[in-house]
Design a protein around this motif. Sequence first.
Motif, mmCIF file in Angstrom:
data_model
loop_
_atom_site.group_PDB
_atom_site.id
_atom_site.type_symbol
_atom_site.label_atom_id
_atom_site.label_comp_id
_atom_site.label_asym_id
_atom_site.label_seq_id
_atom_site.Cartn_x
_atom_site.Cartn_y
_atom_site.Cartn_z
ATOM 1 N N ARG A 137 9.941 2.951 13.720
ATOM 2 C CA ARG A 137 10.544 3.906 13.091
ATOM 3 C C ARG A 137 9.506 4.515 11.922
ATOM 4 O O ARG A 137 9.599 5.803 11.596
ATOM 5 C CB ARG A 137 11.755 3.671 12.777
ATOM 6 C CG ARG A 137 12.848 3.784 13.733
ATOM 7 C CD ARG A 137 14.237 4.008 13.158
ATOM 8 N NE ARG A 137 14.809 2.969 12.430
ATOM 9 C CZ ARG A 137 15.360 1.678 12.959
ATOM 10 N NH1 ARG A 137 15.686 1.711 14.400
ATOM 11 N NH2 ARG A 137 15.551 0.603 12.161
ATOM 12 N N ALA A 138 9.006 3.446 11.255
ATOM 13 C CA ALA A 138 8.022 3.938 10.304
ATOM 14 C C ALA A 138 6.759 4.317 10.664
ATOM 15 O O ALA A 138 5.994 4.533 9.851
ATOM 16 C CB ALA A 138 7.805 2.607 9.333
ATOM 17 N N GLY A 139 6.655 4.481 11.739
ATOM 18 C CA GLY A 139 5.218 4.696 12.338
ATOM 19 C C GLY A 139 4.141 3.720 12.292
ATOM 20 O O GLY A 139 2.818 4.076 12.533
ATOM 21 N N SER A 156 12.904 -12.350 8.239
ATOM 22 C CA SER A 156 13.790 -12.841 9.218
ATOM 23 C C SER A 156 13.099 -13.174 10.460
ATOM 24 O O SER A 156 13.698 -14.330 11.081
ATOM 25 C CB SER A 156 14.983 -11.896 9.218
ATOM 26 O OG SER A 156 15.940 -12.259 10.465
ATOM 27 N N GLY A 157 12.104 -12.331 10.963
ATOM 28 C CA GLY A 157 11.405 -12.812 12.211
ATOM 29 C C GLY A 157 10.671 -11.410 12.806
ATOM 30 O O GLY A 157 11.245 -10.420 12.686
ATOM 31 N N PRO A 158 9.812 -11.891 13.620
ATOM 32 C CA PRO A 158 9.101 -10.652 14.365
ATOM 33 C C PRO A 158 9.955 -9.601 15.328
ATOM 34 O O PRO A 158 10.022 -8.622 15.085
ATOM 35 C CB PRO A 158 8.138 -11.190 15.276
ATOM 36 C CG PRO A 158 7.862 -12.789 14.591
ATOM 37 C CD PRO A 158 9.416 -12.990 13.979
ATOM 38 N N ALA A 159 10.932 -10.100 15.807
ATOM 39 C CA ALA A 159 12.031 -9.672 16.731
ATOM 40 C C ALA A 159 12.638 -8.489 15.845
ATOM 41 O O ALA A 159 13.014 -7.411 16.215
ATOM 42 C CB ALA A 159 12.710 -10.496 17.302
ATOM 43 N N ALA A 160 13.116 -9.002 14.716
ATOM 44 C CA ALA A 160 13.959 -8.149 13.784
ATOM 45 C C ALA A 160 13.185 -6.869 13.253
ATOM 46 O O ALA A 160 13.963 -5.968 13.132
ATOM 47 C CB ALA A 160 14.503 -9.081 12.702
ATOM 48 N N ALA A 161 11.821 -7.046 13.080
ATOM 49 C CA ALA A 161 11.079 -6.258 12.418
ATOM 50 C C ALA A 161 10.723 -4.987 13.301
ATOM 51 O O ALA A 161 10.328 -3.835 12.909
ATOM 52 C CB ALA A 161 10.037 -6.848 11.939
ATOM 53 N N ILE A 162 10.704 -5.240 14.760
ATOM 54 C CA ILE A 162 9.848 -4.334 15.553
ATOM 55 C C ILE A 162 10.658 -3.052 15.699
ATOM 56 O O ILE A 162 9.795 -1.812 15.423
ATOM 57 C CB ILE A 162 10.034 -4.732 17.007
ATOM 58 C CG1 ILE A 162 9.075 -5.948 17.267
ATOM 59 C CG2 ILE A 162 9.627 -3.884 18.046
ATOM 60 C CD1 ILE A 162 9.487 -6.862 18.408
ATOM 61 N N GLU A 201 0.559 -1.339 -0.010
ATOM 62 C CA GLU A 201 0.048 -0.074 0.074
ATOM 63 C C GLU A 201 0.861 1.472 0.046
ATOM 64 O O GLU A 201 0.692 2.250 -0.632
ATOM 65 C CB GLU A 201 -0.877 -0.087 1.136
ATOM 66 C CG GLU A 201 -1.808 1.386 1.282
ATOM 67 C CD GLU A 201 -2.634 1.124 2.623
ATOM 68 O OE1 GLU A 201 -3.101 2.184 2.995
ATOM 69 O OE2 GLU A 201 -2.749 0.044 3.140
ATOM 70 N N SER A 202 1.864 1.199 0.868
ATOM 71 C CA SER A 202 2.728 2.396 0.872
ATOM 72 C C SER A 202 3.534 2.760 -0.435
ATOM 73 O O SER A 202 4.116 3.871 -0.563
ATOM 74 C CB SER A 202 3.688 2.161 2.192
ATOM 75 O OG SER A 202 3.172 2.325 3.329
ATOM 76 N N ALA A 203 3.951 1.616 -0.939
ATOM 77 C CA ALA A 203 4.637 1.625 -2.133
ATOM 78 C C ALA A 203 4.264 2.256 -3.351
ATOM 79 O O ALA A 203 4.574 2.829 -4.130
ATOM 80 C CB ALA A 203 5.136 0.248 -2.518
ATOM 81 N N ASP A 214 1.061 -0.159 15.272
ATOM 82 C CA ASP A 214 0.139 -1.239 15.581
ATOM 83 C C ASP A 214 0.800 -2.696 15.219
ATOM 84 O O ASP A 214 0.587 -3.759 15.917
ATOM 85 C CB ASP A 214 -1.189 -1.096 14.668
ATOM 86 C CG ASP A 214 -0.912 -0.870 13.300
ATOM 87 O OD1 ASP A 214 0.167 -0.259 12.940
ATOM 88 O OD2 ASP A 214 -1.807 -1.275 12.493
ATOM 89 N N LEU A 215 1.514 -2.440 14.201
ATOM 90 C CA LEU A 215 2.187 -3.853 13.765
ATOM 91 C C LEU A 215 3.594 -4.110 14.608
ATOM 92 O O LEU A 215 3.632 -5.406 14.814
ATOM 93 C CB LEU A 215 2.766 -3.683 12.163
ATOM 94 C CG LEU A 215 1.589 -3.612 11.192
ATOM 95 C CD1 LEU A 215 2.298 -3.261 9.780
ATOM 96 C CD2 LEU A 215 0.775 -4.837 11.266
ATOM 97 N N ALA A 216 4.242 -3.197 15.143
ATOM 98 C CA ALA A 216 5.205 -3.463 16.078
ATOM 99 C C ALA A 216 4.617 -4.032 17.259
ATOM 100 O O ALA A 216 5.287 -5.003 17.740
ATOM 101 C CB ALA A 216 5.942 -2.062 16.435
#
Length: 427
Positions: free
Chosen positions: A353-355, A342-348, A320-322, A358-360
Amino acid sequence: MRDGSRVRCSDQWLALLGTGEELPDGLSAFAPLVDRLKAGELVSEAGSRLIDEAVRLWSKPGFDTFISLPRLRFTPFPYQLRAAEAALGRMRGRAILADEVGLGKTIEAGLVLSELYLRRLVQGTLIIVPAGLVEQWWEELDRKFGLPALAQGSQAWNQSARPWDAPIVIVSVATARRGVLREELAGVPWDLVVVDEAHRLKSTRSASARLARALRARYLLLLTATPVENRLDDLFQLVNLVRPGHLGSAPEFRVRHGAAGVEGVREIRHLQARLRDVMVRHRRSEVALMLPRRVAETVRVAPGADEAELYRLVSERVRESARTAAPSELLALRAIQRLAGSGPAAAIPTLERAGWGDLAERARRVGATAKSGVLLERLSRYVTSGEKVVVFTAFRQTLDALARAVHGEGLAAAVSRRSSTSPRRWS
């Protein structure tokens, strides 16, 4: 020998004692000890061993004999010994070590350094490496070769007013090419300079190349798995550092061999013959029989329900953002997608930072991942059988999450974090 436990006199020393002649210049410091032996005085076993070692090193056999082998804490492969022999003999200590990745260029350089160091042919050695490899080089020289190196960033380095006065100095290229330190290093008459990842020197206008040309060294080793990257001129620049004029001038080289990629090289046999005097290169296919067998296996792991749902939601948000993102923002979106894979922990952290708080928050609620479960099962199996395992991860957050999971299982583990441009390793 008199009471073997107290004194031992080798055949070499018996020969020297029997001649009645003065000791050679290289052994004159041992004259008082020789006088004691002649008088029949007892000498300790340890002292006798030191004398024998001095005689052996003084005799200095040719470079086809490796006097460092008894001191090594590992067994090098035959092709590595041949590479070091060529660099020391035919190439007279100025060489390009260009083996393919993973074949042990560091080992070959360490063998060359050990031979020169033990023969007292080098007293000052400078090793220039990428920042993430400073500690690794120090560990290799210490654990495998027993050489006394001083590494940039260590406590001893920070406490020294002139750390480059140490017999072997390891410094990052990023630090060495800067201001005052660059001038200091350029002013030292080095016996040996070793440059790892030497393809960084191909551009004559780069700061790294200017540093390399400013250094004075009797012996020079350039290590690179890619002596030619894009243009044949890359190779010319490296060879010209090791042996100026060996391939003629730059215009002469371009006229004779070309300057474009290797596909368009002219008179290739002549070039290959000239390179044999300055470069050693082994390919994995050539030495495969000497190396331990490598077994590759791909294990596909289905994500758990929470992981799969999180990845689906992240993917939707990225798509959607792209649609309205600027070109510069697309790279950040791709990074988010990779981190989520890679995994949930890596993405948090990146999700925050992306705002996308809710997903974090949703990523935080995901428990143990399916991949970590499979990894822990396999690690337990290997540890039970007494094997050691090295695990590489692409992202620091994944590394930290795995380390916590492993410690939670009661498995002994050490964490090693390299520079931001290097893989993370957990072992």
